[in-house]
Design an enzyme around this catalytic site. Structure first.
Site, PDB file in Angstrom:
ATOM      1  N   HIS A  43     -12.704  -3.028  -3.018  1.00 17.78           N
ATOM      2  CA  HIS A  43     -11.971  -2.552  -1.844  1.00 17.78           C
ATOM      3  C   HIS A  43     -12.463  -3.270  -0.575  1.00 17.78           C
ATOM      4  CE1 HIS A  43      -9.169   1.006  -1.381  1.00 17.78           C
ATOM      5  NE2 HIS A  43      -9.255   0.605  -0.128  1.00 17.78           N
ATOM      6  N   LYS A  77      -6.775  -1.498 -10.175  1.00 12.67           N
ATOM      7  CA  LYS A  77      -7.502  -2.201  -9.105  1.00 12.67           C
ATOM      8  C   LYS A  77      -8.809  -1.465  -8.830  1.00 12.67           C
ATOM      9  CE  LYS A  77      -6.715  -3.721  -4.277  1.00 12.67           C
ATOM     10  NZ  LYS A  77      -7.418  -2.837  -3.360  1.00 12.67           N
ATOM     11  N   TYR A 128      -1.784   5.567  -4.777  1.00 12.18           N
ATOM     12  CA  TYR A 128      -2.836   6.577  -4.639  1.00 12.18           C
ATOM     13  C   TYR A 128      -2.216   7.893  -5.104  1.00 12.18           C
ATOM     14  CZ  TYR A 128      -5.899   3.779  -1.514  1.00 12.18           C
ATOM     15  OH  TYR A 128      -6.731   2.847  -0.977  1.00 12.18           O
ATOM     16  N   SER A 155       0.840  -1.205   0.000  1.00 13.34           N
ATOM     17  CA  SER A 155       0.000   0.000   0.000  1.00 13.34           C
ATOM     18  C   SER A 155       0.866   1.242   0.000  1.00 13.34           C
ATOM     19  CB  SER A 155      -0.892  -0.002   1.247  1.00 13.34           C
ATOM     20  OG  SER A 155      -1.492   1.275   1.415  1.00 13.34           O
ATOM     21  N   THR A 209      -5.015   2.145  -7.791  1.00 15.76           N
ATOM     22  CA  THR A 209      -6.327   1.868  -7.198  1.00 15.76           C
ATOM     23  C   THR A 209      -7.314   2.927  -7.670  1.00 15.76           C
ATOM     24  OG1 THR A 209      -5.404   0.720  -5.301  1.00 15.76           O
ATOM     25  CG2 THR A 209      -7.602   1.640  -5.020  1.00 15.76           C
TER      26      THR A 209
HETATM   27  C1  LIG Z   1      -7.411  -2.565   6.657  1.00 12.79           C
HETATM   28  C2  LIG Z   1      -7.469  -2.439   5.165  1.00 12.79           C
HETATM   29  C3  LIG Z   1      -6.729  -1.453   4.523  1.00 12.79           C
HETATM   30  C4  LIG Z   1      -6.748  -1.353   3.127  1.00 12.79           C
HETATM   31  N1  LIG Z   1      -5.958  -0.424   2.509  1.00 12.79           N
HETATM   32  C5  LIG Z   1      -5.888  -0.405   1.158  1.00 12.79           C
HETATM   33  C6  LIG Z   1      -4.968   0.454   0.491  1.00 12.79           C
HETATM   34  O1  LIG Z   1      -4.199   1.179   1.117  1.00 12.79           O
HETATM   35  N2  LIG Z   1      -4.968   0.438  -0.859  1.00 12.79           N
HETATM   36  C7  LIG Z   1      -5.795  -0.374  -1.595  1.00 12.79           C
HETATM   37  O2  LIG Z   1      -5.738  -0.350  -2.827  1.00 12.79           O
HETATM   38  N3  LIG Z   1      -6.663  -1.196  -0.992  1.00 12.79           N
HETATM   39  C8  LIG Z   1      -6.718  -1.251   0.360  1.00 12.79           C
HETATM   40  N4  LIG Z   1      -7.574  -2.128   0.975  1.00 12.79           N
HETATM   41  C9  LIG Z   1      -8.372  -3.056   0.158  1.00 12.79           C
HETATM   42  C10 LIG Z   1      -7.605  -4.369  -0.040  1.00 12.79           C
HETATM   43  O3  LIG Z   1      -6.471  -4.170  -0.823  1.00 12.79           O
HETATM   44  C11 LIG Z   1      -8.473  -5.430  -0.722  1.00 12.79           C
HETATM   45  O4  LIG Z   1      -9.001  -4.913  -1.922  1.00 12.79           O
HETATM   46  C12 LIG Z   1      -9.628  -5.908   0.155  1.00 12.79           C
HETATM   47  O5  LIG Z   1      -9.224  -5.966   1.505  1.00 12.79           O
HETATM   48  C13 LIG Z   1     -10.078  -7.278  -0.324  1.00 12.79           C
HETATM   49  O6  LIG Z   1     -11.156  -7.754   0.421  1.00 12.79           O
HETATM   50  P1  LIG Z   1     -10.978  -8.754   1.681  1.00 12.79           P
HETATM   51  O7  LIG Z   1     -10.472  -7.928   2.822  1.00 12.79           O
HETATM   52  O8  LIG Z   1     -12.370  -9.224   1.904  1.00 12.79           O
HETATM   53  O9  LIG Z   1      -9.989  -9.826   1.284  1.00 12.79           O
HETATM   54  C14 LIG Z   1      -7.578  -2.226   2.367  1.00 12.79           C
HETATM   55  C15 LIG Z   1      -8.337  -3.206   3.022  1.00 12.79           C
HETATM   56  C16 LIG Z   1      -8.291  -3.320   4.394  1.00 12.79           C
HETATM   57  C17 LIG Z   1      -9.075  -4.416   5.064  1.00 12.79           C
END
Ligand SMILES: Cc1cc2nc3c(=O)[nH]c(=O)nc-3n(C[C@H](O)[C@H](O)[C@H](O)COP(=O)(O)O)c2cc1C
Length: 357
Positions: free
Chosen positions: A235, A211, A130, A107, A156
């Site tokens: 997400h 993404k 981002y 990230s 993203t």
């Molecule tokens: C705590 C947390 C922080 C996240 N931060 C980002 C991020 O910084 N950038 C991003 O593209 N997606 C972020 N996501 C989304 C994840 O990359 C991913 O798409 C998502 O968690 C997938 O679903 P799942 O948690 O059910 O496996 C985040 C998800 C969570 C749970």
């Protein structure tokens, strides 16, 4: 022997180790959390049509992705503020991913930062972007990403504005590292467009993933723009509420992409069977977000490594039980719509939790 014998154990340990605010940040989602629950519902509403009497004495779950050998088709999704789950943050995940043999996506809003994490663990990595500045800012960052040795860049696209995560709002909880970006820089993110994608493709040769794609239209447009990886994601239900389950968006995207580039999907993937369902429907690899965070919170680097080992054994055992010896044999004929079980929720893949475990 490891204290973690099943994937259930990570959830229990993470719940015990995380304070309420961090737990809600990890497991929560936007507004009514409907998209989040649909991600699980979509997976739960698929059943297998296993085949029998194939010799399954040799099963391999490894794959090649972006020219890299992955031990299982599972990528560690980008998690912002990951250092809240373990003091080593992204460095712990990088070491576990390297040791296990899969790819992490770092990230852009976590610690340590991308230049420090790049060499850690030795494994291939993607850097998630981002936009917190103008195109000059972006070009400089991408240039440094290439120089740092990342295998791909992951833009993203589902976060052009911040959603309302009501668990965090209700508790006045703000992840410390995100304060700067929330306050000042989101305007660049909201101005992102297909022109940004064209610019990136024109200026850099590093493979580019988008993404947050959910439709055939956007998938097609991305492929036409030269995008190298289509990443189906909502997400984890943390952005637009009342979206479709990612597993339900996947088939139209796969058909639009028509095998021109790899397709990745995430959203609710918690078990080996979830990985297999996504691959049956045409994904080349899946991403795991919360499962990665739960394992990190439960046991740091060793926890993430152990979680990947257990996920691998679930994938391999269930491949054999489906009569499948390699990932290439997975196809849509092996899954069929099925009635849902009792109401899915973020942790409903771990039913023992409701039984006093
Ligand atoms: C705590 C947390 C922080 C996240 N931060 C980002 C991020 O910084 N950038 C991003 O593209 N997606 C972020 N996501 C989304 C994840 O990359 C991913 O798409 C998502 O968690 C997938 O679903 P799942 O948690 O059910 O496996 C985040 C998800 C969570 C749970």
């Amino acid at each position: 022997m490891s204290e973690f014998l099943s994937l259930h154990d990570f959830v229990k340990a993470a719940r015990r180790r995380l304070a309420q605010g961090e737990w809600d940040y990890l497991t929560g989602a936007a507004e009514t959390e409907t998209t989040l629950r649909r991600n699980r519902m979509g997976l739960d509403m698929l059943a297998f049509r296993p085949r029998v009497l194939n010799d399954v004495s040799e099963v391999t779950a490894s794959t090649t992705f972006l020219g890299q050998q992955l031990r299982i088709p599972v990528l560690l999704a980008p998690l912002g503020s990951i250092q809240l789950f373990d003091g080593d943050g992204a460095a712990a995940v990088a070491r576990a991913a390297g040791e296990f043999g899969t790819m992490m996506i770092l990230s852009s809003v976590c610690l340590p930062d991308f230049e420090e994490v790049a060499p850690i663990g030795g494994g291939p990595k993607m850097y998630q972007l981002y936009l917190y500045g103008d195109w000059d800012w972006m070009d400089d960052l991408v240039d440094r990403t290439v120089k740092a040795g990342y295998a791909a860049l992951c833009l993203t696209a589902d976060t052009q504005v911040y959603s309302r995560r009501e668990r965090d709002i209700a508790k006045r909880w703000v992840p410390r590292y995100a304060i700067r970006t929330v306050a000042t820089d989101i305007v660049h993110q909201s101005r992102m467009s297909w022109a940004t994608v064209d610019h990136l493709k024109k200026t850099f040769s590093i493979p580019l993933a988008i993404k947050g794609i959910n439709t055939a239209e956007d998938a097609r447009r991305a492929v036409d723009a030269g995008v190298d990886i289509i990443y189906v994601s909502n997400h984890g239900g943390r952005q637009l509420d009342h979206g479709r389950a990612c597993i339900d968006s996947l088939p139209e995207v796969v058909s639009a992409v028509n095998r021109q580039v790899p397709v990745v999907v995430d959203g609710g993937i918690m078990r080996g069977t979830d990985v297999l369902k996504a691959l049956c429907l045409g994904a080349d690899a899946v991403g795991i977000g919360r499962l990665e965070g739960l394992a990190l919170a439960a046991g740091g680097e060793a926890g993430v490594l152990r979680m990947l080992e257990l996920l691998e054994s679930e994938v391999r055992i269930n491949m054999a039980l489906m009569g499948v010896r390699s990932l290439a044999e997975l196809d849509p004929s092996l899954v069929v719509p099925a009635a849902p079980l009792p109401a899915p929720h973020v942790l409903s893949a771990f039913p023992l939790l409701d039984q006093g475990y």
